[in-house]
Design a protein around this motif. Structure first.
Motif: not given
Ligand SMILES: Nc1ncnc2c1ncn2[C@@H]1O[C@H](COP(=O)(O)OP(=O)(O)OP(=O)(O)O)[C@@H](O)[C@H]1O
Length: 454
Positions: A54, A58, A329, A333, A349, A352, A425, A428
């Motif tokens: 990964k 992530e 991304r 986050k 989280e 995905e 995605n 992964n």
């Protein structure tokens, strides 16, 4: 027990790597995890075998391993916030034949008790520092400094470097970018890093003020200048910003008459309040922003060319969010962490599919829109993960289509890019599996990923 064939050196390595007080991660040259020690897995609450392959972003919060493999520069004793604690991280690039081959990261917590004590000490110091920063910001009219600008895309890193270079001088800066890209954040950061930071930062939105008021807003007015004028007159933004920075937001919307007056002020450093015969000497640094094509406005005689040259000494161009996938991304986050903490909710989280949607979306409102979407989803969700159902109604998959009809070639490329991202995605990031899902060969997938900069 070590297998008997292990060498003395291997035993040493094993002792270091599996030491329960060290958390170790290694990544390849693209930032994908190649190894995660058992203790790190325990600390993160993941199984090492599940996360190998990964992308490190992530799996590990606030990581910079993917950046170290880009810069090739080691980062020692960096403070990293992971799972509610500040940890000390060392990140070391690994070279093979002179080329970056990956990086190894150590996160330290030597003794849990000792570490907890230090952690709470650091937390209280940081809380104090935050208080201090808040007071400073309030006093001088700024809310943001350079470190508040989140993003690791090459464009943002370059812009930050440029800001550091030009902030200390007094040059005028023109910041260009679509709405919500962070123009005001950059303007405030320039002020904060300049010698003027102990003086005011004053901003005016040229688009929000009616044409007949803009001159008195900018230059102030004298007593009796017009009916309803305040006794004793009123200072304008220029007077309020004296010694500091004046941020002229949406300068492309400034009426022509005000543009001529502004130009005179910039040329002579003197301001004449409306209705006054006296001039005042003013020392102000100008930072202007626009999302309008000033060159076209100049051609259409809506913007003065001489004023353009005055304000456009240094230009910062902030690219729209849709051109900065890495930042989507990271910002997602970042907002998830900060807004959920502020809201007192435990949302950790993004599903995905939500992230895939975010990467496809065109973000007409840029970072501001992303922040709002995440804020609303955090309030709507009833789990620890944001799913498609938590997204606002207007934000549904069909919105990911480009707004305008594209040429057939562009439509096909758009669809291809989206399919590849979805496949990656889903797997992964496993390219072999993704190629199999897409029904194409591995080398063809690599070629397309290169073409679309995935
Ligand atoms: N790189 C970034 N990191 C963190 N937050 C950001 C970033 N860029 C923008 N934001 C967020 O988006 C909001 C909008 O930013 P800002 O007001 O600076 O945009 P702008 O380009 O000046 O927009 P407008 O042209 O509409 O005035 C900010 O309040 C901030 O919360």
């Amino acid at each position: 027990m070590l297998p008997s064939h292990m060498s003395y050196r291997d035993e040493f390595l094993e002792a270091i790597v599996e030491n329960p007080y060290y958390c170790i991660v290694t990544v390849d040259r693209e930032g994908y995890i190649t190894y995660l020690s058992k203790s790190y897995g325990q600390f993160l609450g993941v199984k090492p075998k599940d996360v190998v392959g990964k992308h490190v972003t992530e799996v590990i919060e606030n990581t910079r391993m993917h950046i170290v493999v880009k810069t090739g520069k080691e980062e020692i004793a960096d403070l990293q916030y992971i799972r509610g604690n500040y940890m000390i991280a060392n990140r070391i690039p690994v070279f093979s034949d002179g080329k970056i081959a990956g990086a190894v990261g150590f996160v330290l917590y030597r003794d849990t008790k000792e570490w907890m004590e230090m952690n709470s000490h650091i937390k209280s110091l940081l809380a104090e520092l935050n208080q201090y920063r808040k007071r400073q910001k309030k006093k001088y009219g700024i809310r943001y400094v350079l470190s508040d600008i989140i993003g690791h895309s090459r464009e943002i890193e370059n812009l930050k470097r440029k800001v550091k270079k030009i902030a200390p001088s007094d040059v005028s800066v023109l910041i260009r970018g679509e709405s919500g890209t962070g123009k005001e954040l950059f303007a405030q950061s320039i002020h904060h890093l300049s010698d003027r930071s102990q003086n005011p930062f004053v901003s005016i939105n040229c688009a929000a003020i009616p044409e007949h008021l803009i001159e008195s807003e900018l230059f102030g007015y004298a007593e009796g200048a017009f009916t309803g004028a305040k006794k004793g007159g009123k200072p304008g933004k220029f007077q309020l910003a004296d010694g500091g920075t004046l941020f002229l937001d949406e300068i492309g919307d400034m009426p022509l008459s005000a543009q001529s007056k502004l130009l005179r002020v910039l040329q002579y450093g003197e301001v004449q309040p409306v209705g006054s015969t006296k001039t005042q000497t003013i020392d102000v640094r100008i930072v202007a922003a626009t999302n309008q094509p000033l060159e076209t406005l100049i051609e259409n005689k809506q913007f003065r060319e001489d004023l353009f040259y005055r304000i456009n000494v240094v230009q910062l161009s902030i690219p729209p969010l849709r051109e900065r996938e890495d930042d989507v991304r990271i910002l997602a986050k970042y907002f998830l962490h900060h807004i959920s903490e502020r809201a007192g909710k435990r949302v950790f989280e993004l599903d995905e599919r939500v992230l895939a949607l975010f990467l496809d979306y065109s973000w007409p409102g840029n970072v501001r829109e992303l922040e709002n979407v995440i804020e609303s989803a955090i309030h709507l969700t009833s789990s620890e993960k944001i799913t498609l159902e938590d997204l606002p109604d207007h934000f549904k998959p069909d919105m990911t289509q480009p707004k305008h009809v594209l040429s057939l070639k562009e439509e096909v490329e758009f669809a291809e890019k989206r399919a590849i991202k979805r496949a990656l995605n889903q797997t992964n990031g496993d390219k072999i599996q993704a190629a199999a899902i897409l029904g194409i060969g591995k080398s063809s997938l690599y070629e397309k990923m290169k073409k679309y900069k995935i």
